[in-house]
Write a protein that holds these residues in place. Structure first.
Motif, PDB file in Angstrom:
ATOM      1  N   CYS A 176       7.713   1.071  -7.840  1.00 34.61           N
ATOM      2  CA  CYS A 176       6.818   2.216  -8.027  1.00 34.61           C
ATOM      3  C   CYS A 176       7.548   3.520  -7.708  1.00 34.61           C
ATOM      4  CB  CYS A 176       5.575   2.070  -7.154  1.00 34.61           C
ATOM      5  SG  CYS A 176       5.804   2.483  -5.424  1.00 34.61           S
ATOM      6  N   LYS A 214       6.492   6.669  -5.943  1.00 31.53           N
ATOM      7  CA  LYS A 214       5.444   7.208  -5.079  1.00 31.53           C
ATOM      8  C   LYS A 214       5.301   8.722  -5.248  1.00 31.53           C
ATOM      9  CE  LYS A 214       4.247   7.266  -0.163  1.00 31.53           C
ATOM     10  NZ  LYS A 214       4.680   6.814   1.172  1.00 31.53           N
ATOM     11  N   TYR A 237      -1.340   8.703  -1.692  1.00 32.58           N
ATOM     12  CA  TYR A 237      -0.173   8.517  -2.548  1.00 32.58           C
ATOM     13  C   TYR A 237      -0.429   7.368  -3.518  1.00 32.58           C
ATOM     14  CZ  TYR A 237       2.198  11.663   0.588  1.00 32.58           C
ATOM     15  OH  TYR A 237       2.538  12.772   1.313  1.00 32.58           O
ATOM     16  N   SER A 288       1.344   5.734  -7.570  1.00 29.28           N
ATOM     17  CA  SER A 288       2.587   5.639  -8.328  1.00 29.28           C
ATOM     18  C   SER A 288       2.449   6.391  -9.646  1.00 29.28           C
ATOM     19  CB  SER A 288       2.928   4.167  -8.602  1.00 29.28           C
ATOM     20  OG  SER A 288       4.129   4.078  -9.343  1.00 29.28           O
ATOM     21  N   LEU A 305      -1.077   3.722  -1.904  1.00 28.05           N
ATOM     22  CA  LEU A 305       0.130   3.476  -1.105  1.00 28.05           C
ATOM     23  C   LEU A 305       0.007   4.050   0.304  1.00 28.05           C
ATOM     24  CD1 LEU A 305       2.659   4.412  -3.892  1.00 28.05           C
ATOM     25  CD2 LEU A 305       1.874   2.155  -3.254  1.00 28.05           C
TER      26      LEU A 305
END
Length: 172
Positions: free
Chosen positions: A28, A30, A72, A74, A172
Motif C-alpha cells: 500500500c 499510505k 490514513y 492507501s 491504516l
C-alpha cells in the motif's frame, strides 16, 4: 528449466517436475485522509489541492475549514485492500467500502437516497483501525477516535446529536 507466466497480478512458475504458484504482493501507499467542515457537511479527501489547505483551523475552498488528518488509507489498491467510495447527494458526502449501501460504484451514476458516486477516495484494508460512522440527520461524520462522539455502539446517540452507524471500514 523454469518458465514464467503472468496473469492478473499472479505469477505462475512452471517447473518440469513441480508446479508452484506465488502471488505478487502489492504494497500500500499510505496517505492522509483529510477532514474538513463547512458548517453543514464533513468532507474527506486525500487530495490536499481539492480544498487547498491541510492545516487544522485554516479555511480553504468552498468555505471548508480543515480539521486536520482524519486517518490514513492507501492511494493504490494494495493486496487485500478494497475501494472506499465517495458519494454526494447535493447536501452532504457519504463514504463507504460497501457499494451495495448506495447501489452503485460507477462515478457519475446516482444510486439510493439521491447519492451520486464521485469515485474512489482511496483503498482500505479488511483489518486495522476502525473508522466509525455517525449521522445526525443531515451530516455523516467519520472518526477513528471513539471519544470524539462518545459512543461506538450502533444506534446510540452521542455528542452533537450524532447517532452511531457502527464501523464504516478499517483504515491504516
Amino acid at each position: 528449466f523454469l518458465q514464467t507466466y503472468f496473469s492478473s497480478k499472479t505469477f505462475y512458475f512452471f517447473n518440469t517436475s513441480k508446479i508452484k504458484m506465488a502471488s505478487a504482493q502489492i504494497a500500500c501507499n499510505k496517505v492522509a485522509l483529510y477532514r474538513y467542515w463547512n458548517g453543514k457537511d464533513h468532507f474527506y479527501t486525500t487530495n490536499a489541492q481539492e480544498i487547498g489547505t491541510t492545516t487544522a483551523g485554516l479555511k480553504g475552498k468552498c468555505g471548508h475549514t480543515s480539521e486536520g488528518t482524519a486517518c490514513y488509507i492507501s492511494s493504490n489498491q494494495a493486496s487485500g485492500y478494497k475501494p472506499l467510495y465517495r458519494y454526494f447527494n447535493g447536501k452532504e458526502h457519504f463514504y463507504t467500502a460497501n457499494p451495495h449501501e448506495i447501489g452503485t460504484d460507477v462515478a457519475g451514476v446516482k444510486g439510493k437516497y439521491g447519492y451520486t458516486c464521485e469515485g474512489i477516495a482511496g483503498y482500505v484494508p479488511s483489518v486495522g483501525t476502525a473508522l466509525y460512522r455517525y449521522f445526525n440527520g443531515t451530516d455523516h461524520f467519520y472518526t477513528t477516535n471513539a471519544q470524539e462522539i462518545g459512543t461506538i455502539t450502533a444506534g446510540l446517540k452521542g455528542k452533537y446529536g450524532y447517532k452511531s452507524e457502527g464501523i464504516a471500514c478499517y483504515v491504516l
